[in-house]
Design a protein around this motif. Structure first.
Motif, PDB file in Angstrom:
ATOM      1  N   TYR A 176       0.863  -1.197   0.000  1.00 47.92           N
ATOM      2  CA  TYR A 176       0.000   0.000   0.000  1.00 47.92           C
ATOM      3  C   TYR A 176       0.890   1.236   0.000  1.00 47.92           C
ATOM      4  CZ  TYR A 176      -3.307  -3.512   1.688  1.00 47.92           C
ATOM      5  OH  TYR A 176      -4.069  -4.641   1.837  1.00 47.92           O
ATOM      6  N   GLN A 230      -7.409   1.228   3.725  1.00 46.56           N
ATOM      7  CA  GLN A 230      -7.161   1.234   5.172  1.00 46.56           C
ATOM      8  C   GLN A 230      -8.470   1.254   5.960  1.00 46.56           C
ATOM      9  OE1 GLN A 230      -4.452   4.629   5.040  1.00 46.56           O
ATOM     10  NE2 GLN A 230      -2.857   3.387   6.001  1.00 46.56           N
ATOM     11  N   SER A 240      -6.717   5.769   3.710  1.00 41.62           N
ATOM     12  CA  SER A 240      -7.187   5.472   2.345  1.00 41.62           C
ATOM     13  C   SER A 240      -8.403   4.541   2.417  1.00 41.62           C
ATOM     14  CB  SER A 240      -6.077   4.777   1.561  1.00 41.62           C
ATOM     15  OG  SER A 240      -5.940   3.444   2.016  1.00 41.62           O
ATOM     16  N   LEU A 296       1.187   5.537   2.080  1.00 38.53           N
ATOM     17  CA  LEU A 296       0.168   5.825   3.101  1.00 38.53           C
ATOM     18  C   LEU A 296       0.798   6.086   4.466  1.00 38.53           C
ATOM     19  CD1 LEU A 296      -2.473   3.062   2.235  1.00 38.53           C
ATOM     20  CD2 LEU A 296      -2.333   5.407   1.366  1.00 38.53           C
ATOM     21  N   GLN A 297       0.013   6.770   5.297  1.00 37.88           N
ATOM     22  CA  GLN A 297       0.403   6.951   6.696  1.00 37.88           C
ATOM     23  C   GLN A 297      -0.203   5.822   7.518  1.00 37.88           C
ATOM     24  OE1 GLN A 297       2.512   9.401   7.807  1.00 37.88           O
ATOM     25  NE2 GLN A 297       2.704   9.687   5.595  1.00 37.88           N
ATOM     26  N   TRP A 298       0.520   5.374   8.520  1.00 38.36           N
ATOM     27  CA  TRP A 298       0.039   4.269   9.351  1.00 38.36           C
ATOM     28  C   TRP A 298       0.024   4.669  10.799  1.00 38.36           C
ATOM     29  CZ3 TRP A 298      -1.833   0.009   6.835  1.00 38.36           C
ATOM     30  CH2 TRP A 298      -1.509  -0.084   5.471  1.00 38.36           C
ATOM     31  N   LEU A 308      -6.142   4.480  10.586  1.00 42.85           N
ATOM     32  CA  LEU A 308      -6.617   3.646   9.471  1.00 42.85           C
ATOM     33  C   LEU A 308      -8.007   4.107   9.010  1.00 42.85           C
ATOM     34  CD1 LEU A 308      -5.609   0.077  10.727  1.00 42.85           C
ATOM     35  CD2 LEU A 308      -4.380   1.530   9.105  1.00 42.85           C
ATOM     36  N   MET A 336      -9.938  -2.098   5.877  1.00 41.12           N
ATOM     37  CA  MET A 336      -9.164  -2.975   6.764  1.00 41.12           C
ATOM     38  C   MET A 336      -9.630  -2.789   8.219  1.00 41.12           C
ATOM     39  SD  MET A 336      -4.974  -2.848   6.810  1.00 41.12           S
ATOM     40  CE  MET A 336      -4.577  -3.074   5.087  1.00 41.12           C
TER      41      MET A 336
END
Lengths: 257, 317
Positions: free
Chosen positions: A252, B184, B181, A255-257, B177, B187
């Motif tokens: 992915y 995310q 996106s 993206l930020q997590w 999350l 998820m």
């Protein structure tokens, strides 16, 4: 932050990344022991060492990103480079093996780290010197543990002695790399920034000899060497390590997590 | 200490009086055998839950998506192991060793929280466990801070501080999350869908069905009932899910103005019984992992003892 010429700055960035790679790969390996250690107290202790090492990697990567000035974060450096761009010593990326192999590697690396980071505290680069002072304190604790374990296992049962001797013998080929100085590092050494790793060998060897002697273990005599980590020539194991480490960032992107 | 009381045992009267006065029962105090057995069962089950609980989240340590998340998760799983240690030590005050407790686990005589028999399939699962499972655990453990067995109560006070930190970390990571996106968000929702009901089951059967509850409440080992605790967890968690735009997977869930709580749908008790009796998706895997680690480490523990004995001999000589 120090003002460096572009050439020196790039070399310092590469130096930091290599040091970060050493810490990250070994910290990652140690983290694999979580819920797998021989008993609960040891599980927590191995995790402590893993946390120190990953923390150390973050400091080196963050500084590399700042020096570089291109906006690369610690995660960009850790997660978005492939094997050939990783610069860690090979010993750090080897699988954890059994507990003897984990502790034998830890002894080899901890004795090396004590020598290396003690010298790095005298670097003319104050950020590197500061990271090194923290690292020395951590490595002193790591070494106390790995030394105790190597002695206990070497001088424990027949089985543990045999396992520890096998581990030391297996890892011995990866030792010469720790003390080989490439040309770039020699230039940084001349500028007072880097450590003369070749000069650390003598103290390393005598410390290890004494510990192995107390552990009733044989000091390997072979002088075969497997090198290449600092040039990005790795073992096959690193690919699998990075596959796991980088999975989400690769699956992915951005993206930020 | 374990003599059978005859007639009105003054020791039993003393014990009952302590419990009635909300005093703690301490390891050296006399206690009825049944009480000792019940506390041991509960504490060892709690300790095993902490330790087995390291596995589902632990599976994500090597795959955590950033270095920050990696150290947070690693430290969190380490804390769970630490909780296991306090709890084993606290349980050992009842005269049973950690080794005996672990043997009971390996032989299937002791249980652990059945929620850990579900798989952690995505990164969102790894963090939803912090949010939901630790969230549910705290509700239960806050209540247990007032449990009548002293060492257990003190262990709970210490553990609650760390658990609430884990819950906030898990919620924060889930929020990232949920606000990220499309993939995310999906998820995170998927994780909530799969972990919600097992989290509610963590509180155990309905009060009317709970085998051990009555006696434990009388002894003040248990301070509040399963259904009361479950309702508290639901009431505090539903607004958290709403705030980050996730949907609780329960069509019957709705706010009940009259009683000031959420009404919710019926839990699938068949599933609960299946998982508790060993037929969940990961029961065999979790236990086999724990047994394998213990077996793999046997030579290390043997060597440690052998070395210590050699050292002792040398010191004597």
């Amino acid at each position: 932050m120090k003002e460096y010429t572009t050439e020196i700055r790039n070399m310092v960035v590469a130096y930091c990344i290599a040091l970060g790679d050493d810490s990250l790969t070994l910290g990652h390996r140690l983290s694999e022991w979580s819920s797998n250690a021989p008993f609960l107290e040891e599980d927590l202790a191995l995790t402590n060492v893993a946390l120190d090492l990953i923390g150390r990697a973050r400091m080196f990567y963050t500084y590399a990103g700042e020096l570089e000035g291109g906006g690369r974060s610690e995660d960009d450096i850790a997660y978005l480079r492939d094997c050939r761009e990783y610069r860690n010593f090979l010993i750090n990326e080897l699988p954890i093996g059994d507990f003897a192999q984990t502790m034998a590697r830890q002894l080899i690396v901890d004795v090396y780290d004590m020598g290396f980071f003690t010298e790095l505290t005298r670097s003319t680069d104050s950020t590197l010197a500061a990271i090194a002072s923290k690292a020395v304190k951590e490595s002193r604790y790591h070494l106390r543990r790995s030394k105790d374990w190597v002695i206990r296992l070497g001088d424990g049962t027949d089985e543990s002695h045999q396992r520890m001797q096998t581990a030391i013998n297996t890892l011995w080929d990866y030792v010469p790399e720790l003390f080989a100085m490439p040309a770039d590092e020699q230039l940084l050494l001349d500028a007072g920034i880097a450590v003369d790793r070749s000069a650390l060998k003598y103290v390393w060897q005598s410390t290890i000899d004494e510990i192995l002697h107390r552990a009733t273990l044989e000091i390997p005599t072979g002088n075969h060497s497997i090198e290449g980590g600092r040039e990005g020539i790795h073992t096959e194991h690193l690919g699998f390590l990075l596959t796991e480490l980088q999975y989400l960032q690769r699956a992915y992107p951005g993206l930020q997590w | 200490m374990t003599d059978k009381p005859r007639g009105i045992d003054p020791r039993m009267a003393g014990f009952n009086e302590k419990v009635a006065n909300d005093q703690r029962i301490e390891p050296k105090d006399w206690m009825p055998d049944a009480f000792r057995k019940t506390v041991l069962r509960q504490m060892s089950q709690h300790a095993h839950s902490e330790v087995i609980g390291m596995q589902p989240e632990g599976t994500w340590i090597t795959r955590a998506p950033s270095l920050h998340r990696k150290v947070v998760l690693l430290a969190k799983v380490q804390d769970e192991g630490g909780h296991g240690l306090y709890l084993y030590s606290a349980a050992e005050t009842l005269g049973t060793s950690r080794e005996e407790m672990e043997n009971a686990l390996h032989e299937g005589r002791a249980k652990y929280a059945s929620i850990f028999n579900y798989p952690a399939l995505s990164w969102a699962d790894a963090v939803a466990i912090g949010w939901l499972v630790d969230g549910a655990a705290i509700v239960n453990q806050v209540s247990l801070q007032r449990t009548s067995y002293g060492p257990y109560s003190r262990a709970m006070i210490r553990i609650c501080k760390e658990e609430s930190f884990h819950q906030r970390q898990g919620y924060e990571a889930t929020m990232v999350l949920a606000r990220g996106s499309k993939e995310q968000r999906a998820m995170a929702q998927d994780a909530l869908n799969r972990w919600w009901w097992p989290s509610l089951m963590m509180f155990g059967p309905h009060d009317s069905e709970s085998a051990h509850s009555g006696q434990s409440m009388e002894w003040k080992l248990k301070r509040e009932s399963n259904d009361v605790l479950r309702q508290r967890f639901i009431d505090q968690t539903v607004p958290q899910a709403e705030f980050i735009g996730l949907t609780i997977p329960d069509p019957d869930l709705k706010w009940n103005e009259e009683c000031g709580h959420y009404d919710f749908g019926e839990i699938d008790w068949d599933e609960f019984k299946q998982v508790i009796s060993g037929n969940g998706p990961c029961n065999k895997q979790r236990l086999a992992h724990h047994i394998r680690a213990a077996e793999d480490g046997r030579w290390v523990r043997d060597a440690m003892h052998a070395h210590a004995q050699k050292q002792n001999k040398r010191e004597v000589a």
